[in-house]
Design a protein around this motif. Structure first.
Motif, PDB file in Angstrom:
ATOM      1  N   ASP A   1     -21.732  16.901  73.012  1.00  0.00           N
ATOM      2  CA  ASP A   1     -23.048  17.208  72.420  1.00  0.00           C
ATOM      3  C   ASP A   1     -24.034  17.635  73.503  1.00  0.00           C
ATOM      4  O   ASP A   1     -24.788  18.600  73.332  1.00  0.00           O
ATOM      5  CB  ASP A   1     -23.607  15.981  71.692  1.00  0.00           C
ATOM      6  CG  ASP A   1     -22.915  15.705  70.366  1.00  0.00           C
ATOM      7  OD1 ASP A   1     -22.171  16.581  69.882  1.00  0.00           O
ATOM      8  OD2 ASP A   1     -23.126  14.603  69.820  1.00  0.00           O
TER       9      ASP A   1
ATOM     10  N   HIS B   1     -16.070   9.209  65.783  1.00  0.00           N
ATOM     11  CA  HIS B   1     -17.289   9.942  66.116  1.00  0.00           C
ATOM     12  C   HIS B   1     -18.483   8.989  66.033  1.00  0.00           C
ATOM     13  O   HIS B   1     -18.495   8.090  65.190  1.00  0.00           O
ATOM     14  CB  HIS B   1     -17.512  11.106  65.141  1.00  0.00           C
ATOM     15  CG  HIS B   1     -16.617  12.280  65.401  1.00  0.00           C
ATOM     16  ND1 HIS B   1     -15.244  12.190  65.381  1.00  0.00           N
ATOM     17  CD2 HIS B   1     -16.903  13.574  65.692  1.00  0.00           C
ATOM     18  CE1 HIS B   1     -14.730  13.382  65.653  1.00  0.00           C
ATOM     19  NE2 HIS B   1     -15.699  14.230  65.842  1.00  0.00           N
TER      20      HIS B   1
ATOM     21  N   ARG C   1     -26.416  10.581  67.510  1.00  0.00           N
ATOM     22  CA  ARG C   1     -26.164  11.866  68.173  1.00  0.00           C
ATOM     23  C   ARG C   1     -27.438  12.718  68.177  1.00  0.00           C
ATOM     24  O   ARG C   1     -27.772  13.344  69.188  1.00  0.00           O
ATOM     25  CB  ARG C   1     -25.023  12.596  67.469  1.00  0.00           C
ATOM     26  CG  ARG C   1     -23.717  11.845  67.519  1.00  0.00           C
ATOM     27  CD  ARG C   1     -22.607  12.522  66.738  1.00  0.00           C
ATOM     28  NE  ARG C   1     -22.067  13.679  67.446  1.00  0.00           N
ATOM     29  CZ  ARG C   1     -21.005  14.350  67.047  1.00  0.00           C
ATOM     30  NH1 ARG C   1     -20.378  13.991  65.929  1.00  0.00           N
ATOM     31  NH2 ARG C   1     -20.554  15.380  67.740  1.00  0.00           N
TER      32      ARG C   1
ATOM     33  N   PHE D   1     -26.264  18.623  62.157  1.00  0.00           N
ATOM     34  CA  PHE D   1     -25.936  17.208  62.078  1.00  0.00           C
ATOM     35  C   PHE D   1     -26.558  16.563  60.840  1.00  0.00           C
ATOM     36  O   PHE D   1     -25.955  15.700  60.212  1.00  0.00           O
ATOM     37  CB  PHE D   1     -26.410  16.470  63.337  1.00  0.00           C
ATOM     38  CG  PHE D   1     -25.457  16.561  64.495  1.00  0.00           C
ATOM     39  CD1 PHE D   1     -24.094  16.361  64.315  1.00  0.00           C
ATOM     40  CD2 PHE D   1     -25.917  16.830  65.775  1.00  0.00           C
ATOM     41  CE1 PHE D   1     -23.206  16.443  65.377  1.00  0.00           C
ATOM     42  CE2 PHE D   1     -25.040  16.907  66.843  1.00  0.00           C
ATOM     43  CZ  PHE D   1     -23.684  16.715  66.642  1.00  0.00           C
ATOM     44  N   ARG D   2     -27.759  16.993  60.495  1.00  0.00           N
ATOM     45  CA  ARG D   2     -28.427  16.423  59.313  1.00  0.00           C
ATOM     46  C   ARG D   2     -27.696  16.805  58.026  1.00  0.00           C
ATOM     47  O   ARG D   2     -27.828  16.126  57.012  1.00  0.00           O
ATOM     48  CB  ARG D   2     -29.878  16.878  59.254  1.00  0.00           C
ATOM     49  CG  ARG D   2     -30.718  16.417  60.440  1.00  0.00           C
ATOM     50  CD  ARG D   2     -32.208  16.610  60.179  1.00  0.00           C
ATOM     51  NE  ARG D   2     -32.990  16.451  61.393  1.00  0.00           N
ATOM     52  CZ  ARG D   2     -33.333  15.295  61.939  1.00  0.00           C
ATOM     53  NH1 ARG D   2     -32.946  14.174  61.348  1.00  0.00           N
ATOM     54  NH2 ARG D   2     -34.057  15.245  63.039  1.00  0.00           N
TER      55      ARG D   2
ATOM     56  N   LYS E   1     -22.338   7.623  65.218  1.00  0.00           N
ATOM     57  CA  LYS E   1     -23.193   7.810  64.055  1.00  0.00           C
ATOM     58  C   LYS E   1     -24.065   9.045  64.257  1.00  0.00           C
ATOM     59  O   LYS E   1     -24.556   9.304  65.360  1.00  0.00           O
ATOM     60  CB  LYS E   1     -24.065   6.573  63.835  1.00  0.00           C
ATOM     61  CG  LYS E   1     -23.283   5.370  63.326  1.00  0.00           C
ATOM     62  CD  LYS E   1     -24.217   4.218  63.010  1.00  0.00           C
ATOM     63  CE  LYS E   1     -23.453   3.052  62.399  1.00  0.00           C
ATOM     64  NZ  LYS E   1     -24.353   1.910  62.076  1.00  0.00           N
ATOM     65  N   THR E   2     -24.267   9.789  63.179  1.00  0.00           N
ATOM     66  CA  THR E   2     -25.017  11.048  63.261  1.00  0.00           C
ATOM     67  C   THR E   2     -26.421  10.833  63.814  1.00  0.00           C
ATOM     68  O   THR E   2     -26.891  11.609  64.649  1.00  0.00           O
ATOM     69  CB  THR E   2     -25.094  11.701  61.864  1.00  0.00           C
ATOM     70  OG1 THR E   2     -23.760  11.952  61.407  1.00  0.00           O
ATOM     71  CG2 THR E   2     -25.857  13.006  61.919  1.00  0.00           C
TER      72      THR E   2
ATOM     73  N   LEU F   1     -24.290  17.228  57.904  1.00  0.00           N
ATOM     74  CA  LEU F   1     -22.862  16.925  58.001  1.00  0.00           C
ATOM     75  C   LEU F   1     -22.351  15.984  56.911  1.00  0.00           C
ATOM     76  O   LEU F   1     -21.252  16.175  56.396  1.00  0.00           O
ATOM     77  CB  LEU F   1     -22.537  16.331  59.380  1.00  0.00           C
ATOM     78  CG  LEU F   1     -22.297  17.342  60.499  1.00  0.00           C
ATOM     79  CD1 LEU F   1     -21.963  16.628  61.784  1.00  0.00           C
ATOM     80  CD2 LEU F   1     -21.181  18.316  60.133  1.00  0.00           C
ATOM     81  N   SER F   2     -23.133  14.967  56.580  1.00  0.00           N
ATOM     82  CA  SER F   2     -22.666  14.020  55.569  1.00  0.00           C
ATOM     83  C   SER F   2     -22.389  14.723  54.246  1.00  0.00           C
ATOM     84  O   SER F   2     -21.370  14.486  53.595  1.00  0.00           O
ATOM     85  CB  SER F   2     -23.697  12.904  55.363  1.00  0.00           C
ATOM     86  OG  SER F   2     -23.767  12.078  56.502  1.00  0.00           O
TER      87      SER F   2
END
Length: 228
Positions: free
Chosen positions: A166, A208, A214, A187-188, A210-211, A190-191
């Protein structure tokens, strides 16, 4: 010498599994991929190539529906067809996909792909040794405990690599004039894009980070660079 035999056999087994995994991955990717031909994304990849003083960055499209990017053991970069399909629907942008390419380049540049093969060998060796030891005292569940411990060790090393990739990607995106905005915005998303896979998994067992962690790490880096 005989007392070291189980350990040597475990290492040998790990090496054999590693070689088989690399061969299988290369074969699968070669059979199911083709070069990236998206003009907008290729233009951004070229910007990053210029920033790295490279003639070009080659990107391949892996023909599966999952949303993902990956760096192969031989250093080649892949985006999945699923990611490009989401772009066609307007769910992700060229710049956001460029941040995925930058992240995978980070894994290659920092030696993660090669190191993961070594870690994989070590994980198998730890699993074999722990299984043999724990089964003496905990028949039936020793293998399960050994698998959990070796998996947790591998997940910890993988999370470390993700943070490093990253940071590399953030620096490259800034240098290429793209910025970290697309990296954070992806990233926001991705879920939703991946179906929140692993949402209920403890952080210490996730491969990985937690978002939110990151994103926070990238924003700290960006703020530091702006101050400098």
């Amino acid at each position: 010498m005989l007392k070291f035999l189980p350990f040597l056999l475990a290492i040998g087994y790990g090496l054999l599994m590693m070689r088989f995994s690399v061969w299988r991955t290369k074969k699968m990717l070669a059979e199911q991929s083709q070069p990236l031909r998206d003009p907008g994304l290729l233009a951004l990849a070229q910007k990053m190539a210029v920033a790295l003083e490279l003639p070009q960055i080659k990107v391949n499209v892996y023909q599966i529906e999952a949303v993902n990017g990956l760096a192969a053991p031989d250093g080649q970069i892949y985006l999945t067809q699923g990611f490009l399909d989401r772009k066609a629907k307007g769910e992700v942008s060229d710049a956001e996909l460029a941040s995925v390419i930058a992240h995978e380049l980070g894994h290659v540049a920092l030696g993660h792909t090669r190191r993961r093969m070594i870690d994989f060998t070590g994980q198998n060796a730890v699993f074999v040794m722990l299984s043999a030891l724990l089964n003496r005292f905990l028949p039936g569940i020793g293998v399960w405990i050994a698998n959990m411990i070796s998996g947790a060790l591998m997940a910890h090393m993988s999370r470390r690599d993700e943070f490093e990739a990253d940071a590399y990607a953030a620096a490259l995106l800034v240098k290429a004039g793209i910025g970290v905005g697309p990296q954070v915005s992806l990233f926001r998303k991705l879920s939703a894009l991946t179906g929140a896979a692993g949402a209920g998994t403890p952080a210490w067992l996730m491969s990985h980070p937690k978002t939110d962690d990151r994103i926070a790490a990238i924003e700290v880096l960006d703020a530091r660079w702006r101050e400098a």
